[in-house]
Design a protein around this motif. Structure first.
Motif, PDB file in Angstrom:
ATOM      1  N   GLU A  14      40.773  58.541  42.476  1.00 59.53           N
ATOM      2  CA  GLU A  14      39.645  57.756  43.013  1.00 59.53           C
ATOM      3  C   GLU A  14      39.628  56.347  42.411  1.00 59.53           C
ATOM      4  O   GLU A  14      39.478  55.349  43.126  1.00 59.53           O
ATOM      5  N   ALA A  15      39.790  56.239  41.095  1.00 60.04           N
ATOM      6  CA  ALA A  15      39.744  54.941  40.422  1.00 60.04           C
ATOM      7  C   ALA A  15      40.863  54.028  40.904  1.00 60.04           C
ATOM      8  O   ALA A  15      40.644  52.843  41.162  1.00 60.04           O
ATOM      9  N   LYS A  16      42.060  54.553  41.029  1.00 54.53           N
ATOM     10  CA  LYS A  16      43.197  53.729  41.451  1.00 54.53           C
ATOM     11  C   LYS A  16      43.035  53.256  42.889  1.00 54.53           C
ATOM     12  O   LYS A  16      43.357  52.117  43.214  1.00 54.53           O
ATOM     13  N   ARG A  17      42.513  54.125  43.742  1.00 48.45           N
ATOM     14  CA  ARG A  17      42.312  53.731  45.148  1.00 48.45           C
ATOM     15  C   ARG A  17      41.190  52.714  45.298  1.00 48.45           C
ATOM     16  O   ARG A  17      41.164  51.953  46.252  1.00 48.45           O
ATOM     17  N   ARG A  18      40.249  52.696  44.360  1.00 46.41           N
ATOM     18  CA  ARG A  18      39.107  51.775  44.456  1.00 46.41           C
ATOM     19  C   ARG A  18      39.304  50.484  43.669  1.00 46.41           C
ATOM     20  O   ARG A  18      38.398  49.651  43.634  1.00 46.41           O
ATOM     21  N   THR A  19      40.459  50.340  43.035  1.00 42.35           N
ATOM     22  CA  THR A  19      40.722  49.095  42.301  1.00 42.35           C
ATOM     23  C   THR A  19      41.927  48.399  42.930  1.00 42.35           C
ATOM     24  O   THR A  19      41.870  48.037  44.098  1.00 42.35           O
ATOM     25  N   GLY A  22      43.399  49.490  46.527  1.00 39.45           N
ATOM     26  CA  GLY A  22      42.518  49.296  47.669  1.00 39.45           C
ATOM     27  C   GLY A  22      41.972  47.897  47.829  1.00 39.45           C
ATOM     28  O   GLY A  22      41.684  47.462  48.930  1.00 39.45           O
ATOM     29  N   LEU A  23      41.830  47.188  46.717  1.00 37.84           N
ATOM     30  CA  LEU A  23      41.151  45.886  46.770  1.00 37.84           C
ATOM     31  C   LEU A  23      41.980  44.717  46.264  1.00 37.84           C
ATOM     32  O   LEU A  23      41.506  43.589  46.270  1.00 37.84           O
ATOM     33  N   ALA A  27      39.215  43.203  43.060  1.00 37.28           N
ATOM     34  CA  ALA A  27      38.496  44.154  42.211  1.00 37.28           C
ATOM     35  C   ALA A  27      38.334  43.632  40.785  1.00 37.28           C
ATOM     36  O   ALA A  27      37.706  44.262  39.956  1.00 37.28           O
ATOM     37  N   HIS A  42      36.346  50.963  37.268  1.00 37.59           N
ATOM     38  CA  HIS A  42      35.687  51.930  38.152  1.00 37.59           C
ATOM     39  C   HIS A  42      34.980  52.938  37.264  1.00 37.59           C
ATOM     40  O   HIS A  42      35.537  53.382  36.262  1.00 37.59           O
ATOM     41  N   ARG A  99      50.840  47.824  47.192  1.00 35.30           N
ATOM     42  CA  ARG A  99      49.466  48.349  47.294  1.00 35.30           C
ATOM     43  C   ARG A  99      49.386  49.484  48.311  1.00 35.30           C
ATOM     44  O   ARG A  99      48.694  50.475  48.094  1.00 35.30           O
ATOM     45  N   LEU A 103      48.304  53.439  47.349  1.00 35.09           N
ATOM     46  CA  LEU A 103      47.213  54.187  47.984  1.00 35.09           C
ATOM     47  C   LEU A 103      47.593  55.656  48.174  1.00 35.09           C
ATOM     48  O   LEU A 103      46.730  56.503  48.334  1.00 35.09           O
TER      49      LEU A 103
END
Length: 160
Positions: A14-19, A22-23, A27, A42, A99, A103
């Motif tokens: 989750e953290a890797k996909r949201r930093t 993903g961004l 981020a 995150h 990137r 993901l």
């Protein structure tokens, strides 16, 4: 040896996909702890993820996961695009592709991307050994014709 928390891998994904994956650098927090660094974070209680790195073409960084304000896991990494790559469009295409590959991070191996990812004439490979408590690996990106574009080495595990 400390046991691996049952929910650590899911949190890492989750953290890797949201930093970064993903961004991108969007981020990055405004006031990083270390001057000149990029810092991505995150949080999802009881965990907090932090990725701090320096550089772009060649970069060095460290990810940490804290649980209840104590760092319990870390991964260091270094690498980047090959030095002879100076064309900005090629450079940007490599990191965009990276990137996309990142993901694909999975709970079974939540370090970087999947073992293999192919898209738009590029091939991402991730060769990792070990488990979440102690691991090391190399990720590469090549053109479909095997011309090398990028390499990164990483290692880490549970702290004790």
């Amino acid at each position: 040896m400390p046991s691996i928390p049952h929910d650590l891998a899911a949190f890492l994904v989750e953290a890797k996909r949201r930093t970064y994956a993903g961004l991108d650098d969007d981020a990055t927090i405004a006031m990083p702890l270390l001057a000149g660094s990029r810092q991505l974070e995150h949080r999802a209680a009881p965990y907090a993820y932090r990725d701090i790195y320096f550089g772009m073409g060649f970069f060095v960084g460290q990810e940490t996961v804290s649980r209840d304000d104590r760092v319990i896991w870390s991964m260091s990494y270094s690498g980047g695009a090959r030095a002879e790559i100076t064309d900005r469009d090629t450079f940007l295409a490599i990191y965009k592709f990276l990137r996309q590959a990142l993901l694909g991070v999975c709970e079974e191996e939540p370090y970087r991307g999947p073992r293999l990812f192919e898209h738009a004439g590029m091939v991402y490979r991730n060769d990792v050994q070990g488990a979440l408590d102690r691991f090391h690996g190399v990720e590469t990106i090549d053109r479909e014709d095997d011309a090398p574009l990028y390499e990164l080495r990483y290692s880490g595990g549970l702290l004790r």
